[in-house]
Design a protein around this motif. Structure first.
Motif, PDB file in Angstrom:
ATOM      1  N   ARG A  78     129.818  77.415  10.381  1.00 55.94           N
ATOM      2  CA  ARG A  78     131.176  77.497   9.834  1.00 55.94           C
ATOM      3  C   ARG A  78     131.302  78.641   8.835  1.00 55.94           C
ATOM      4  O   ARG A  78     132.271  79.413   8.857  1.00 55.94           O
ATOM      5  CB  ARG A  78     131.552  76.183   9.165  1.00 55.94           C
ATOM      6  CG  ARG A  78     133.031  76.072   8.812  1.00 55.94           C
ATOM      7  CD  ARG A  78     133.316  74.762   8.104  1.00 55.94           C
ATOM      8  NE  ARG A  78     134.746  74.525   7.993  1.00 55.94           N
ATOM      9  CZ  ARG A  78     135.535  75.103   7.103  1.00 55.94           C
ATOM     10  NH1 ARG A  78     135.013  75.973   6.240  1.00 55.94           N
ATOM     11  NH2 ARG A  78     136.835  74.835   7.066  1.00 55.94           N
ATOM     12  N   THR A 175     137.642  76.165  12.857  1.00 55.21           N
ATOM     13  CA  THR A 175     137.151  75.579  11.603  1.00 55.21           C
ATOM     14  C   THR A 175     137.431  74.080  11.550  1.00 55.21           C
ATOM     15  O   THR A 175     136.605  73.311  11.029  1.00 55.21           O
ATOM     16  CB  THR A 175     137.808  76.270  10.399  1.00 55.21           C
ATOM     17  OG1 THR A 175     139.239  76.192  10.523  1.00 55.21           O
ATOM     18  CG2 THR A 175     137.377  77.716  10.307  1.00 55.21           C
ATOM     19  N   ASP A 179     134.716  71.189  11.192  1.00 55.87           N
ATOM     20  CA  ASP A 179     134.823  70.180  10.133  1.00 55.87           C
ATOM     21  C   ASP A 179     134.608  68.772  10.699  1.00 55.87           C
ATOM     22  O   ASP A 179     133.915  67.942  10.101  1.00 55.87           O
ATOM     23  CB  ASP A 179     136.199  70.263   9.463  1.00 55.87           C
ATOM     24  CG  ASP A 179     136.299  71.434   8.507  1.00 55.87           C
ATOM     25  OD1 ASP A 179     135.249  71.959   8.113  1.00 55.87           O
ATOM     26  OD2 ASP A 179     137.437  71.821   8.157  1.00 55.87           O
ATOM     27  N   ARG A 276     132.727  74.179   3.330  1.00 51.39           N
ATOM     28  CA  ARG A 276     134.148  74.011   3.599  1.00 51.39           C
ATOM     29  C   ARG A 276     135.033  74.990   2.831  1.00 51.39           C
ATOM     30  O   ARG A 276     136.246  74.840   2.798  1.00 51.39           O
ATOM     31  CB  ARG A 276     134.565  72.574   3.291  1.00 51.39           C
ATOM     32  CG  ARG A 276     134.037  71.603   4.338  1.00 51.39           C
ATOM     33  CD  ARG A 276     134.307  70.174   3.987  1.00 51.39           C
ATOM     34  NE  ARG A 276     133.794  69.288   5.042  1.00 51.39           N
ATOM     35  CZ  ARG A 276     133.697  67.972   4.941  1.00 51.39           C
ATOM     36  NH1 ARG A 276     134.087  67.361   3.825  1.00 51.39           N
ATOM     37  NH2 ARG A 276     133.211  67.247   5.938  1.00 51.39           N
TER      38      ARG A 276
END
Length: 341
Positions: A78, A175, A179, A276
């Motif tokens: 990510r 993304t 997640d 994140r």
């Protein structure tokens, strides 16, 4: 003469006769009861201890070999995707398209994300096909956005917006899918590293059964010494020492392992939180932090490699804990009572 006859009558009275006959019979039955109780208790304790140790070992191995690398790989992928997007925007904004060597940074980040997903494909039960396909499409879009369009100078911006849509679109963007995968993988890691109620119940059963075995062994030792006039039975003494070791060593090892896995789990949560981040100058620092925390997780999980040795030792010890009392009481009963019947 009268006193002699009274003593003779007392010596040969039916009550005295049966007391002499019943005393060995009661002792034999008492020892046989000890033998049966010890066999049942050690069987229960060995089974519970085997299953509990096996579960602890399996949890440590699964976290080290599957769950932790999967969480780390998804976090790294990510961040690599976001870093690639950042570098591509900078490339277009600074009008460096076509300059020799430009675009190497974002391409290396995309390659790292793709390789990371490939490495963890066999370490997770989740389907990574959709994410990998979306990553390929996104990579192609970034490639078009950083291509030189002499007749259409606004084309890179348009292609960059298309790539941005693939990256951040609600629910279906790259993304957001990463997640979701991270969230599920972290839940798997938590379930693997945490001792559940069934595991705690198994340890309670094992410890209570081992405590009962120790008390029964002491009782059998005193019966042999007081009623049979025997010295301390070496088989039962060895079984008692072994029972104490089985009650202490595997339990201490398991709780030490759970504590280490809890530390690794806290690091995995931090890795997930750090990954994140959406944008900004902190992406490079976030990647460095994820790398450092991943190394700490590897060290913490590597410390529990000795749980396999303890598990094997508990397996051998549990087997001996069943055999030694059977030998100790069985041989004594055979020598003193069974052969005389």
């Amino acid at each position: 003469m009268t006193a002699g006859r009274a003593a003779s009558r007392l010596r040969y009275s039916p009550a005295a006769f049966w007391r002499r006959r019943l005393s060995p019979w009661r002792t034999r039955r008492l020892l046989e009861a000890h033998l049966l109780v010890l066999f049942l208790l050690t069987a229960v304790a060995a089974t519970a201890l085997f299953l509990s140790c096996r579960q602890a070992q399996h949890g440590a191995e699964a976290l080290a070999s599957r769950e932790a690398p999967a969480v780390q790989g998804l976090a790294a992928a990510r961040l690599a995707v976001l870093r690639a997007d950042q570098e591509a925007h900078a490339l277009v904004r600074m009008n460096l398209i076509g300059v020799a060597g430009s675009g190497e940074t974002y391409r290396s980040q995309l390659s790292a994300a793709d390789q990371g997903l490939s490495r963890i494909a066999d370490r997770t039960d989740q389907d990574l096909g959709t994410v990998k396909g979306l990553l390929t499409t996104y990579s192609n879009s970034l490639g078009l956005a950083t291509s030189l369009y002499r007749d259409h100078p606004l084309m890179p911006e348009q292609k960059l917006q298309e790539a941005e849509s693939l990256l951040t679109r609600e629910s279906v963007g790259l993304t957001h899918r990463l997640d979701a995968l991270q969230r599920v993988q972290l839940e798997h890691a938590e379930a693997t590293a945490t001792m559940g109620p069934w595991q705690r119940g198994g340890w309670w059963v094992a410890e209570l059964a081992l405590a009962a075995v120790a008390l029964t062994l002491l009782s059998a030792l005193f019966v042999l010494r007081d009623r049979c006039g025997r010295d301390w039975n070496p088989y039962l003494l060895a079984a008692f020492v072994l029972t104490v070791l089985l009650a202490v060593v595997p339990l201490m090892t398991t709780y030490s392992t759970v504590d280490d896995l809890g530390g690794a789990l806290a690091d995995l949560r931090q890795i997930t939180d750090v990954s994140r981040r959406e944008d900004g100058p902190g992406l490079a620092e976030a990647q460095q932090l994820v790398t450092e925390k991943s190394e700490e997780v590897r060290e913490e999980t590597a410390e529990n490699a000795w749980t396999d040795t303890v598990y094997r030792g508990a397996l051998v010890g549990s087997t001996l804990a069943i055999v030694l009392p059977v030998l100790g009481l069985g041989l004594r009963l055979d020598n003193d009572y069974w052969r005389r019947r």
